[in-house]
Scaffold this motif. Structure first.
Motif, PDB file in Angstrom:
ATOM      1  N   ILE A  33       0.814  -1.214  -0.039  1.00 17.40           N
ATOM      2  CA  ILE A  33       0.006   0.154  -0.019  1.00 17.40           C
ATOM      3  C   ILE A  33       0.962   1.270  -0.035  1.00 17.40           C
ATOM      4  CG2 ILE A  33      -1.732   1.333   1.237  1.00 17.40           C
ATOM      5  CD1 ILE A  33      -2.463  -1.360   2.597  1.00 17.40           C
ATOM      6  N   GLU A  35      -0.261   4.977  -0.790  1.00 13.62           N
ATOM      7  CA  GLU A  35      -1.375   5.880  -1.226  1.00 13.62           C
ATOM      8  C   GLU A  35      -1.124   7.210  -0.796  1.00 13.62           C
ATOM      9  OE1 GLU A  35      -4.152   5.121  -3.099  1.00 13.62           O
ATOM     10  OE2 GLU A  35      -3.447   3.014  -3.077  1.00 13.62           O
ATOM     11  N   SER A  87      -1.297  10.459   3.260  1.00 14.76           N
ATOM     12  CA  SER A  87      -0.580   9.433   2.700  1.00 14.76           C
ATOM     13  C   SER A  87      -0.578   8.091   3.714  1.00 14.76           C
ATOM     14  CB  SER A  87       1.009   9.746   2.532  1.00 14.76           C
ATOM     15  OG  SER A  87       1.693   9.895   3.531  1.00 14.76           O
ATOM     16  N   SER A 141      -0.951  -1.368  -4.522  1.00 15.26           N
ATOM     17  CA  SER A 141      -2.408  -0.847  -4.307  1.00 15.26           C
ATOM     18  C   SER A 141      -2.746  -0.052  -5.489  1.00 15.26           C
ATOM     19  CB  SER A 141      -2.382  -0.185  -3.029  1.00 15.26           C
ATOM     20  OG  SER A 141      -1.774   0.990  -3.158  1.00 15.26           O
ATOM     21  N   ASN A 142      -2.101   0.668  -6.310  1.00 10.03           N
ATOM     22  CA  ASN A 142      -2.749   1.483  -7.339  1.00 10.03           C
ATOM     23  C   ASN A 142      -3.133   0.309  -8.448  1.00 10.03           C
ATOM     24  OD1 ASN A 142       0.058   0.939  -7.657  1.00 10.03           O
ATOM     25  ND2 ASN A 142       0.274   2.594  -9.031  1.00 10.03           N
TER      26      ASN A 142
END
Length: 174
Positions: A33, A35, A87, A141-142
């Protein structure tokens, strides 16, 4: 004389040719992850209005009306801006819950870490394409469609981050 049997070096082991990438219900994979989200919004409003009227003196039967005038002006200005950023960096191991008709995989998983009476919970669900899973059974995660990532802290520090009931009521009213 002794008899020796010949055996294969491979012993029928098909693991050599098998792909160990997660691709079936129940298999696990690790989600990395990373983000970052940033949002900025700005608005500006400028409005003005001017009105003016002049009325002359009356004549004839209206000579009792005196001349008069009036003017009115109104203006308003407003500006505002909002910005927010956040984030999250973490790793969580999830499990394949379902293989969809198109071959994509529905995943979900949770991770709970408790340190000094402070609990951090991460919950993740989403849909991944098998080809996006790396040979090490990781995915960023993207690359997760319909990703829902919940990150929540509970405990002394997490509780202090939440407004009290009276502050929430006042904020709701105003």
């Amino acid at each position: 004389m002794s008899v020796t049997e010949a055996t294969s070096l491979w012993n029928g082991n098909d693991e050599l040719f098998r792909d160990n990438k997660a691709n079936q219900v129940g298999d696990i994979l690790t989600v990395i992850i990373t983000e970052d989200a940033t949002a900025t919004q700005q608005a500006s409003t400028d409005a003005s209005q001017n009105n003016q009227a002049d009325v002359g003196a009356g004549t004839g039967i209206f000579d009792f009306i005196r001349s008069f005038g009036f003017s009115q002006s109104d203006s308003s200005n407003a500006t505002g801006s909002t910005s927010r950023s956040g984030s999250l960096s973490a790793e969580i191991t999830v499990q394949i819950e379902e293989e969809l008709a198109n071959g994509n995989l529905k995943i979900s998983g949770t991770r709970s870490v408790k340190i000094n009476d402070e609990t951090q919970d991460i919950k993740l669900t989403g849909i991944v394409r098998p080809e996006d899973i790396s040979p090490q059974n990781t995915i960023e995660s993207n690359y997760i469609a319909n990703a829902e990532i919940d990150y929540e802290g509970k405990g002394v520090i997490g509780d202090r981050q939440r407004q009290g009931i009276i502050s929430r009521i006042v904020a709701w009213l105003f």
